[in-house]
Every structure is written in C-alpha cells, then in structure tokens.
Design a protein around this motif. Structure first.
Motif, short mmCIF file in Angstrom:
data_model
loop_
_atom_site.label_atom_id
_atom_site.label_comp_id
_atom_site.label_asym_id
_atom_site.label_seq_id
_atom_site.Cartn_x
_atom_site.Cartn_y
_atom_site.Cartn_z
N TYR A 85 12.51 -12.73 1.41
CA TYR A 85 11.14 -12.20 1.28
C TYR A 85 10.27 -13.14 0.44
CZ TYR A 85 7.20 -9.31 -0.06
OH TYR A 85 5.93 -8.84 -0.28
N GLY A 86 9.10 -13.44 0.95
CA GLY A 86 8.14 -14.28 0.24
C GLY A 86 7.99 -15.66 0.83
N VAL A 87 9.02 -16.13 1.56
CA VAL A 87 8.97 -17.50 2.09
C VAL A 87 7.84 -17.62 3.13
CG1 VAL A 87 10.22 -19.26 3.37
CG2 VAL A 87 11.41 -17.89 1.65
N ALA A 88 7.83 -16.69 4.09
CA ALA A 88 6.80 -16.75 5.13
C ALA A 88 5.42 -16.41 4.57
CB ALA A 88 7.15 -15.79 6.27
N GLU A 89 5.39 -15.46 3.63
CA GLU A 89 4.11 -15.00 3.12
C GLU A 89 3.52 -15.93 2.07
OE1 GLU A 89 6.62 -11.54 4.40
OE2 GLU A 89 6.90 -13.35 3.22
N TYR A 90 4.37 -16.44 1.17
CA TYR A 90 3.87 -17.19 0.01
C TYR A 90 4.48 -18.59 -0.13
CZ TYR A 90 2.79 -12.34 -1.06
OH TYR A 90 2.35 -11.04 -1.00
N GLY A 91 5.41 -18.95 0.76
CA GLY A 91 6.01 -20.27 0.68
C GLY A 91 7.16 -20.39 -0.29
N SER A 92 7.61 -19.25 -0.88
CA SER A 92 8.71 -19.30 -1.84
C SER A 92 9.37 -17.93 -1.93
CB SER A 92 8.19 -19.71 -3.22
OG SER A 92 9.24 -19.71 -4.17
N ASN A 93 10.65 -17.91 -2.22
CA ASN A 93 11.36 -16.64 -2.40
C ASN A 93 10.82 -15.91 -3.62
OD1 ASN A 93 13.26 -18.92 -1.47
ND2 ASN A 93 14.22 -17.08 -0.64
N LEU A 94 10.62 -14.61 -3.47
CA LEU A 94 10.18 -13.80 -4.61
C LEU A 94 11.35 -13.09 -5.27
CD1 LEU A 94 6.85 -12.20 -3.34
CD2 LEU A 94 7.23 -14.33 -4.59
#
Length: 395
Positions: A327-336
C-alpha cells in the motif's frame, strides 16, 4: 508508519514529518501572536523546557476533507512551569497533550524521559479536536495540571487520561474548571494499547491517577463519564466533581464505584442532582452491560465473534499482508506500511458471511483510519466473503 519501516525503534525525535515549532532544552521560552497552520505532524513540540509562556497563538490543522493526522496543537514533553493563555486550537488530534516517555522501562531513563509539572492552560478557545487536554499516551508523570476558563465548540473529549498498559504512569493533581461548551465525552479514561510492547518485561506495569478535580463546568455532551474500570492495569483515586451542570444525550451515568473516594458536590446531569449512583453487580458485568456503536446501553445485542474472527483471519492472511505491504507504492511512490518478516500468517479456512454475521463493526484510531489502508483492504474482504465492515474511529 514509514519511519518505522526504516527505524523500528524510532522515537518522537526521529519523525519524518516535520513539526512547525520544536523547542528543546530551553529556559524562559516565549511564543506569542503567531498563526500556525496545516502542520504535517505535531504543530508545537516543547521538549525539556522550563518557564514557558505561550499566548495568543492561532493553531489550525484540518479534519476534513483531507485530515491532518497527528497534528496536536501543543505537545508538552518533560517540561516545568508552562503557562498557555488566550490561544485558539482546532486540529485533527489532541489540542494539548502531555508527553514524557513510554515503555516498560521508560521511568528508568531519566536523561530522555521525565515529568511535566506546573502546567496552566487558561482563557483559550477550542474548535474541533480529539481532546482539550490529554495525559499520554507517551507520558510518565504529570503533576499540578490546570485547565480553566475555556470555551469549547466541538471537542471529542474534555479531559482524556490515556492509560498505557506497557508504561508506569502517574497522573495526579489535575484540575479542570470553568469550561463551557460542547464535547462528546466529558471525562475519558481507558486503556491505550496502540504500539503496546512490553519489550520482554514479564509483569505488566501498573499506573494510577489521583486527585482529579472537575468543577464549575457547564457542558452539553453525549457521555458524562466515559471511563473503563481496569483494576488489573490502573487505579483511580480521589476524584471530585463539584458545581457541574451537564446535559448528556446518550449516557448520563456516573460510576462512582470505579473510583476510590469519589466526591460529588452540587453535580447536576440533565437537570437532576447526582448524589450516589451505583449499578448492580450483574449489570456491571461486561457480558451483560453492552452498548451499541453509538454508546447507547442495550440489552438485546449479540457479539459478532464469528464475523470478527473471519475479519481478523483475513487480515493476517498472505493476501491481506501483501496488500498492506504494497500500500502506498501506486498512490504515493513509496510503501506506507511494512510487514515484519516473522509476522504470523493465517492459512486456514475463512467463514463466509451469514445473515446473522454479515455486519462487522470495527473500532480503531483516527490515525489508522486516516492512513487510507482500511479503505484499501476492507472492500476486498467484503467482496470476497460477503461481509459489511462499519468503521468507527476515535483518538
């Protein structure tokens, strides 16, 4: 969560989101007449400071449409002689939070951790916040704390005592007086288990709160006494309610038997004077004294253990763990988030929903809810197994 991926032992000094104001190891500090808005993390952090004067600040961080998580207005962390007056607070977390350390051995670290002593907050105005004044959760000893003569418009809680079962805490000589306005819960005292970690300690640290006084208060609320008795974890002693005029739309009861030596003087709830209010033993039993999601007492509710088991089992399945880790890679470019290498994985069968078990009510913190992770996971679970998960977040 990102910082914990890189440093699992991180402290509040290692944060990756910036604070707007951070003052450490200073004496005779003065902050006055400043507007502090939209902080990515705590707005104002005072650490190991003495003789602090804060006046006329305007502190704001949004709760909607895009919430600002962990945006405490002022965090007082191992400080002495702090005076806050004439400020405005509206944030998506606690307005005033008293810190000082956390963990089973935190009381032994006198270099980094410690007490807050002689704190006065007065003549302030509160908009939305999770609490007007919060002790904890990362707090060891708070002594001689005064909140007085303030107006509150939309707080979740007036006074919040977060009791960590992994930390020895002592909250004493706390006075709240002259408060007017609207809150959800007037007094909130419950165990706080987020990031619970005994770090190998065999026994559970014991906490206490004593000499807490609420007086000259006029509030509209839903819950007067939002307190959980947990004698195996903490004790409550010497509480005084005096000159209170409170309306409560949902839960007007005051459980004086939760507190050793509880004094009530001229306390009115919904127009009726409260003298001694106790409940029968079988009503106080957790299995019999149930509430709906809005906190209303009910007698015909059933606990959905089957649905809860199914949701938990799926959350620790490989499918859900992979989703959380990505989660976060596609949305923000990094794992959350990160998944520990030795995390338990459920490989058994997960029961599909039935008519009796299809609705699951999930209680969580606002920080978890605001992260967006549940919005990613829950629709997948619902589509696959037929459940409906209703999320309720606070704190």
């Amino acid at each position: 969560w990102i910082r914990r991926k890189y440093n699992s032992q991180c402290t509040n000094l290692d944060e990756m989101r910036p604070r707007l104001v951070f003052v450490q190891g200073c004496d005779d500090v003065r902050l006055q007449g400043v507007r502090l808005m939209n902080s990515p993390f705590w707005t104002t952090h005072l650490y190991q400071c003495n003789r602090v004067k804060i006046s006329g600040l305007y502190i704001f961080a949004p709760s909607a449409p895009v919430p600002a998580p962990s945006s405490d207005a002022i965090d007082i962390d191992v400080c002495t002689d702090v005076h806050i007056n004439g400020c405005y607070f509206s944030v998506n977390d606690d307005a005033i939070a008293l810190k000082g350390g956390k963990g089973p051995w935190a009381h032994k670290d006198t270099v980094n951790n410690g007490e807050n002593r002689n704190i006065i907050i007065e003549d302030c105005t509160y908009g939305f916040c999770h609490s007007m004044l919060t002790c904890g959760s990362e707090s060891l000893h708070n002594y001689n704390i005064v909140l007085r003569n303030c107006e509150v418009k939309n707080a979740a809680r007036m006074l919040w005592l977060k009791m960590r079962p992994d930390t020895e805490q002592n909250y004493e000589y706390i006075t709240v007086e002259g408060i007017r306005g609207n809150v959800h819960s007037m007094l909130y005292v419950k165990p706080w288990t987020q990031f619970f970690d005994l770090k190998g300690r065999k026994d559970m640290p014991y906490s206490r709160s004593s000499n807490v006084t609420l007086r000259n208060i006029k509030l509209n609320c839903k819950v007067v006494f939002d307190v959980q008795s947990a004698l195996d974890q903490y004790s409550l002693k010497d509480f005084t309610f005096k000159d209170l005029e409170v309306t409560a739309s949902d839960r007007p009861e005051i459980h004086i038997d939760y507190v050793e030596n509880f004094t009530l003087k001229n306390t009115k709830v919904n127009g009726e004077k409260v003298t001694t209010l106790r409940y029968s033993e079988d009503l106080l039993l957790e299995d019999n004294y149930k509430r709906d999601a809005d906190g209303n007492a009910v007698t015909d509710v059933a606990v959905n253990t089957a649905g809860a088991d199914a949701f938990y089992q799926w959350l620790v399945s490989q499918e859900a763990l992979d989703m959380a880790g990505a989660y976060g890679v596609a949305e923000y470019g990094s794992n959350l988030f990160y998944v520990k290498e030795d995390a338990p994985v459920y490989t058994g069968e997960i029961a599909a929903a039935t008519e009796e078990t299809k609705v699951i009510r999930l209680s969580t913190t606002t920080s978890v809810n605001d992260s967006g992770l549940l919005g990613k996971l829950i629709p997948e679970f619902e589509a696959k197994y037929g459940y409906t998960v209703e999320v309720y977040s606070a704190g």
